[in-house]
Design a protein around this motif. Structure first.
Motif, PDB file in Angstrom:
ATOM      1  N   UNK A 771      42.862  38.355  50.739  1.00  0.00           N
ATOM      2  CA  UNK A 771      42.069  39.542  50.394  1.00  0.00           C
ATOM      3  C   UNK A 771      41.783  39.610  48.892  1.00  0.00           C
ATOM      4  N   UNK A 772      42.787  39.297  48.076  1.00  0.00           N
ATOM      5  CA  UNK A 772      42.569  39.335  46.624  1.00  0.00           C
ATOM      6  C   UNK A 772      41.459  38.361  46.232  1.00  0.00           C
ATOM      7  N   UNK A 773      41.508  37.149  46.808  1.00  0.00           N
ATOM      8  CA  UNK A 773      40.535  36.120  46.422  1.00  0.00           C
ATOM      9  C   UNK A 773      39.171  36.372  47.057  1.00  0.00           C
ATOM     10  N   UNK A 774      39.161  36.944  48.264  1.00  0.00           N
ATOM     11  CA  UNK A 774      37.877  37.247  48.915  1.00  0.00           C
ATOM     12  C   UNK A 774      37.158  38.352  48.150  1.00  0.00           C
ATOM     13  N   UNK A 775      37.923  39.337  47.693  1.00  0.00           N
ATOM     14  CA  UNK A 775      37.316  40.444  46.946  1.00  0.00           C
ATOM     15  C   UNK A 775      36.698  39.916  45.652  1.00  0.00           C
ATOM     16  N   UNK A 776      37.390  38.962  45.012  1.00  0.00           N
ATOM     17  CA  UNK A 776      36.837  38.365  43.794  1.00  0.00           C
ATOM     18  C   UNK A 776      35.526  37.662  44.122  1.00  0.00           C
ATOM     19  N   UNK A 777      35.573  36.880  45.182  1.00  0.00           N
ATOM     20  CA  UNK A 777      34.390  36.098  45.542  1.00  0.00           C
ATOM     21  C   UNK A 777      33.213  37.017  45.849  1.00  0.00           C
ATOM     22  N   UNK A 778      33.501  38.102  46.574  1.00  0.00           N
ATOM     23  CA  UNK A 778      32.428  38.977  47.013  1.00  0.00           C
ATOM     24  C   UNK A 778      31.841  39.781  45.845  1.00  0.00           C
ATOM     25  N   UNK A 779      32.710  40.241  44.935  1.00  0.00           N
ATOM     26  CA  UNK A 779      32.250  41.185  43.911  1.00  0.00           C
ATOM     27  C   UNK A 779      32.042  40.599  42.525  1.00  0.00           C
ATOM     28  N   UNK A 780      32.622  39.418  42.272  1.00  0.00           N
ATOM     29  CA  UNK A 780      32.588  38.941  40.884  1.00  0.00           C
ATOM     30  C   UNK A 780      31.989  37.554  40.694  1.00  0.00           C
ATOM     31  N   UNK A 781      31.940  36.745  41.759  1.00  0.00           N
ATOM     32  CA  UNK A 781      31.497  35.364  41.570  1.00  0.00           C
ATOM     33  C   UNK A 781      30.012  35.228  41.865  1.00  0.00           C
ATOM     34  N   UNK A 782      29.413  34.180  41.311  1.00  0.00           N
ATOM     35  CA  UNK A 782      28.006  33.936  41.608  1.00  0.00           C
ATOM     36  C   UNK A 782      27.900  33.436  43.043  1.00  0.00           C
TER      37      UNK A 782
END
Length: 988
Positions: A771-782
């Motif tokens: 969840x921590x990494x998915x949230x990063x991917x969804x909200x912060x990564x290109x």
């Protein structure tokens, strides 16, 4: 390998069921996913809980979900955002191109308000680490964007990890300074979906699909590379603490701290230095908000020791409303006559004696003369109001309690302890500058009954008094039991000479345990002082007495619902004892010398709740283990320590401390009580929102510790820390600290395993990570292909630590491991600081065979994997608990000769526990490396010599944490693929 451009060869496809150490069907959703948090009942939900990764539009404060137009522009704002992208594609498919350069949505940047005493640190630019497809020739997709996050160093990749607190080459990134806070779940958030099944059997052979190309192990994020890069960038520098929300150097980096208003990272580290503004954001990203506080951390000689402030008879100045102590976050107003509290905003009158005029900047004229207005850490002298019963505290006492049953006499332990104490007691802890220690000492021996000794200096001979009624424990003498060592040296030496002979012919094999602790508490109560019991004990207490234990070790419970009972202490006597000890300020250190099961989970309960330590030497032999034990005992007796301590963590409005982990006792929800706290003990604190936080004021915390010094003075030790707050999730991820996060996860998981099956605990760990990494991917990564694993730069090695945690003894669930060893690791980790958990979960593996023996430089560690070992090599591996010297089969005979003084590897004795002292550069260099390691670590380590292909190599191999676990558990590579699959499941 640069920090961002991991260019990988095509790895195998998405983790298949049964692939890479995971049982078949691993990862298929249960009919109803379980949502639970540690300590709570699992509930079933059919819909994903609110706040957890839903593919709906994000709240107004968040950047919108990735849309191609959002990132379409090629104008680079702060350079490319380095990120880890691991390609996991099905081989028959074409490789998608890596993401091009990205531009972050711009966000307003609030300048710090004028009255803020600290500037806000600009956060480092956003970083991800990318593991992408290989270049396909001169016109590979990566070459098209020289600034692409995928471009490796050889392709002119551009890395822009601006250091925390440094000026930026351009406008600040979105929402400078924000941290996410977990929701109400396990480690701060509800988890969805299935997770890791039991120990992972099987291997890559199980994989489905066409033949795979192996992912290059060098292309996945490397812990050793991250620590080397941080050392290169920040090593040897002065770290000043004048900026809010500044991310400190890693624990592995060598730096010097200059306190300018925030506590040194040696005292306090956070899981993230930018908290999210709202509880919703915290719940969304599930990154736990925590601080790891080590109030008595050792301060290097080149840093200033803490100043002691005396505010006179009225005691330290505090806010009337929230009781926070005077600190740099108090704002003086009204010409200096009043001050506004930085924590609760209450306006207080300044006492007349403390009044001082303000300068044209609104700062007090005496600012630079007052540590409490200038520094992050300092001490106050406490008044009688802070003492028990309003009476001045007395210096503490150390009581040595020796089990003289048959096992300890026969092994030679009793004689060894008595010999050592004759000289060791000269080194009792004392105040800086004091000529001698004021700590008093006392002696007890016991088996089924207890023997107390009168060692009053006026006596010619020590006197023994026996208490055989262990049910009603009392101390038979008042005067002469606790004495000053220097005054009674002759009588004490006489006693220590007599004890081994007095019991030399004993046949008594039964022992008591609880009454021994009870006797120590009663003795301290009578003397009206705090102190520590050093108990040297051999076996499970089976004699008829309170606290009698029976063998409840049952391997059949492993991997069942009931496995947790093996780690739960037996209730009753020991629970009450812990409370008695804490209320008297009596800490217990237990030295165990078992030859079989002793129910360490119960015997270790009192030490664990009284700020004590547990040392365990299985099948103790004086020749083999004597030096290891004595080193531990010396460190333990001499270390800096405070007694009868109570700690409180206060926070500014909007969030509060809700959960505490450590060698502590909690009577209520706010006061952390510790019978003693030493330089190695840390308390991990979890924070939750109770309101919104503001980007302007940030988040403030103050840890206040009231304790008694070794000379009997009552003091308050204060540590203050200010963090940023942000409405941008990207700020949170940028300011994360992996080493602090894994400390939090380890302690949370080790507590959770008392109430939940290990399988559930492991599932929750993986789930929260996904969840921590998915949230990063969804909200912060290109935006990028789903087949790429994208990791935030600050968390790119988090998976290797998490996988290592899941392979530790307590969480593995293997019948081959001793229950006592698992309980011991579980209890010792509870009080560890960030440095200790970092090293425990990622040991240092140092190649020694090709180092320059003439220089002082220690070779850089290599990755913890069998692939790094070489037949002709010599490697040192250490994790703070164990120390191995591994010798390859083809280790050069001349090196063996110079280190061991034998002609070849075959002649090296297997039972060596220290290296021979030889006069040559190789021997000197190797011994100096080992000595400096032993000096730095909190506990002593026994050196084990391991030859390649020997039986003893199994012990060594279980510390190669990037490989498959010996007792179950995936390799790092397989685990990354598994986490990636879980992330995709969360996102879809």
């Amino acid at each position: 390998m640069s920090q961002q451009g991991y260019v990988a060869t095509p790895p195998y496809s998405q983790a298949q069921p049964g692939m890479g150490g995971y049982p078949a069907g691993f990862g298929s959703s249960p009919a109803q996913p379980l949502y639970a948090h540690y300590g709570g009942q699992p509930q079933s939900f059919t819909a994903p809980p609110t706040g957890v990764m839903k593919p709906v539009s994000s709240p107004a404060s968040m950047p919108p979900p990735e849309v191609s137009s959002q990132y379409g522009s090629t104008g680079q704002q702060n350079g490319a955002h380095p990120q880890s992208v691991l390609k996991v594609v099905h081989p028959p498919l074409a490789y998608p191109a890596g993401p091009g350069p990205m531009q972050s949505p711009q966000a307003p940047h609030t300048s710090p308000p004028a009255q803020q005493p600290f500037q806000t640190a600009p956060p480092p630019t956003m970083g991800h680490s990318t593991l992408g497809p290989p270049p396909t020739g001169p016109h590979s997709p990566q070459m098209a964007h020289p600034q692409s996050p995928l471009a490796g160093p050889s392709m002119g990749g551009h890395q822009s990890m601006g250091g925390m607190g440094r000026p930026f080459p351009g406008p600040p990134p979105p929402g400078a300074g924000g941290f996410q806070q977990p929701g109400p779940g396990a480690f701060g958030g509800q988890m969805a979906g299935p997770g890791m099944a039991g120990p992972f059997q099987g291997g890559v052979a199980h994989m489905a699909g066409p033949p795979q190309k192996k992912l290059d192990p060098d292309s996945i994020p490397s812990t050793t590379q991250v620590t080397e890069d941080d050392q290169a960038k920040r090593g040897g520098q002065v770290y000043t603490t004048n900026l809010r929300g500044q991310v400190p150097p890693l624990v592995t980096t060598d730096y010097t701290v200059q306190d300018q208003g925030n506590a040194s990272p040696r005292f306090m580290r956070c899981t993230t230095y930018s908290f999210p503004c709202t509880a919703d954001l915290a719940k969304q990203c599930q990154v736990p908000l925590g601080a790891i506080i080590k109030p008595f951390a050792k301060v290097p000689k080149n840093e200033t020791p803490l100043y002691v402030v005396n505010h006179g008879e009225t005691g330290p100045i505090r806010c009337n409303r929230c009781k926070a102590y005077m600190c740099p976050y108090m704002q003086f107003i009204d010409g200096g006559r009043r001050y506004q509290c930085g924590f609760c905003n209450c306006v207080n009158e300044v006492p007349a004696f403390y009044f001082q005029h303000l300068d044209h900047m609104g700062r007090r004229v005496d600012l630079y003369e007052r540590p409490e207005l200038l520094l992050g850490s300092y001490e106050f002298e406490a008044t009688l109001d802070y003492c028990k019963n309003n009476k001045p505290a007395s210096p503490p006492a150390y009581i040595f309690m020796i089990d003289v049953s048959y096992a300890n006499i026969k092994s030679g332990l009793v004689r060894l302890v008595c010999e050592e104490l004759k000289t060791l007691l000269d080194n009792l802890p004392r105040e800086d500058g004091a000529k001698s220690s004021t700590v008093k000492v006392g002696f007890v021996t016991y088996n089924k009954i207890l023997h107390f000794y009168n060692v009053k200096s006026a006596l010619a001979q020590p006197q023994m008094m026996v208490v055989s009624d262990t049910a009603e424990m009392f101390v038979p003498l008042l005067d002469g039991f606790l004495v000053n060592f220097q005054e009674s040296r002759a009588v004490i030496t006489n006693l220590l000479d007599q004890i081994p002979d007095m019991f030399a012919d004993t046949n008594e094999s039964e022992t008591v345990f609880a009454p021994v602790i009870q006797a120590g508490v009663e003795a301290l109560k009578t003397a009206e002082c705090s102190g520590k019991l050093f108990i040297f004990h051999s076996s499970i207490p089976t004699a008829e007495a309170p606290g009698k234990l029976k063998n409840r070790d049952d391997k059949k419970l492993i991997n069942t619902e009931k496995e947790k009972t093996l780690f739960q202490p037996q209730k009753g006597v020991y629970e009450q004892l812990s409370k008695d000890c804490v209320s008297q300020g009596c800490s217990v250190d237990l030295f165990l010398f078992p030859s079989q099961y002793v129910d360490l989970a119960t015997m270790g309960d009192v030490p664990t709740h009284t700020g004590g330590s547990i040392f365990k030497y299985s099948n103790f032999q004086v020749e083999m283990d004597g030096e290891h034990f004595l080193s531990d005992l010396r460190k333990d007796v001499e270390k800096a320590i405070g007694f009868d301590a109570i700690m409180r963590v206060r926070t500014s409005t909007g969030f509060r401390a809700t959960n505490f982990f450590g060698a502590i006792h909690m009577n209520n929800t706010t006061d952390v009580e510790m019978a003693a706290v030493d330089c190695d003990k840390a308390v991990t604190v979890e924070f939750k929102h109770d309101d919104k936080l503001s980007e302007e004021t940030g988040a403030l915390m103050q840890c206040a510790l009231l304790y008694t010094t070794v000379s009997g003075q009552r003091r308050l030790r204060i540590h203050n820390l200010s963090l940023n707050c942000s409405a941008q999730l990207s700020e949170l991820y940028k300011s994360c600290e992996t080493d602090a996060l894994i400390n939090f996860f380890a302690k949370s998981a080790y507590r959770a395993m008392l109430n939940q099956p290990l399988k559930t605990v492991r599932e929750i760990l993986v789930n929260q990570t996904a969840h921590m990494l998915a949230c990063y991917r969804k909200n912060c990564a290109s935006p990028s292909a789903a087949s790429q694993l994208i990791l935030p730069d600050a968390m790119k090695v988090f998976p290797v630590y998490l996988n290592s945690l899941m392979k530790t003894g307590p969480l593995v669930g293997s019948a081959e491991l001793s229950t006592d060893d698992r309980a011991h690791q579980r209890l010792s980790t509870t009080a560890m600081g960030v440095e200790d958990t970092q090293l425990l979960l990622y040991p240092r593996l140092v190649p020694l065979h090709n180092m320059d023996f003439a220089s002082d430089v220690v070779p850089a560690p290599v990755r913890c994997s069998e692939e790094r070992l070489t037949d002709a090599g010599m490697f040192l591996l250490e994790n703070g608990r164990s120390l191995f010297l591994w010798l390859g089969q083809a280790c050069p005979p001349e090196l063996v000769q110079r280190v061991f003084n034998v002609p070849s590897l075959a002649h090296v004795p297997a039972d060596l526990s220290s290296l021979p002292v030889l006069d040559n550069p190789q021997s000197k260099k190797l011994r100096s490396i080992i000595d400096s390691l032993l000096d730095q670590r909190p506990s002593a380590m026994k050196l084990l010599i391991v030859k390649q292909k020997d039986r003893s190599e199994m012990l060594f191999r279980q510390h190669l944490v990037e490989d498959k676990g010996l007792h179950g558990g995936a390799s790092y590579m397989d685990f990354l693929c598994y986490v990636h699959r879980e992330i995709r499941q969360v996102l879809t």
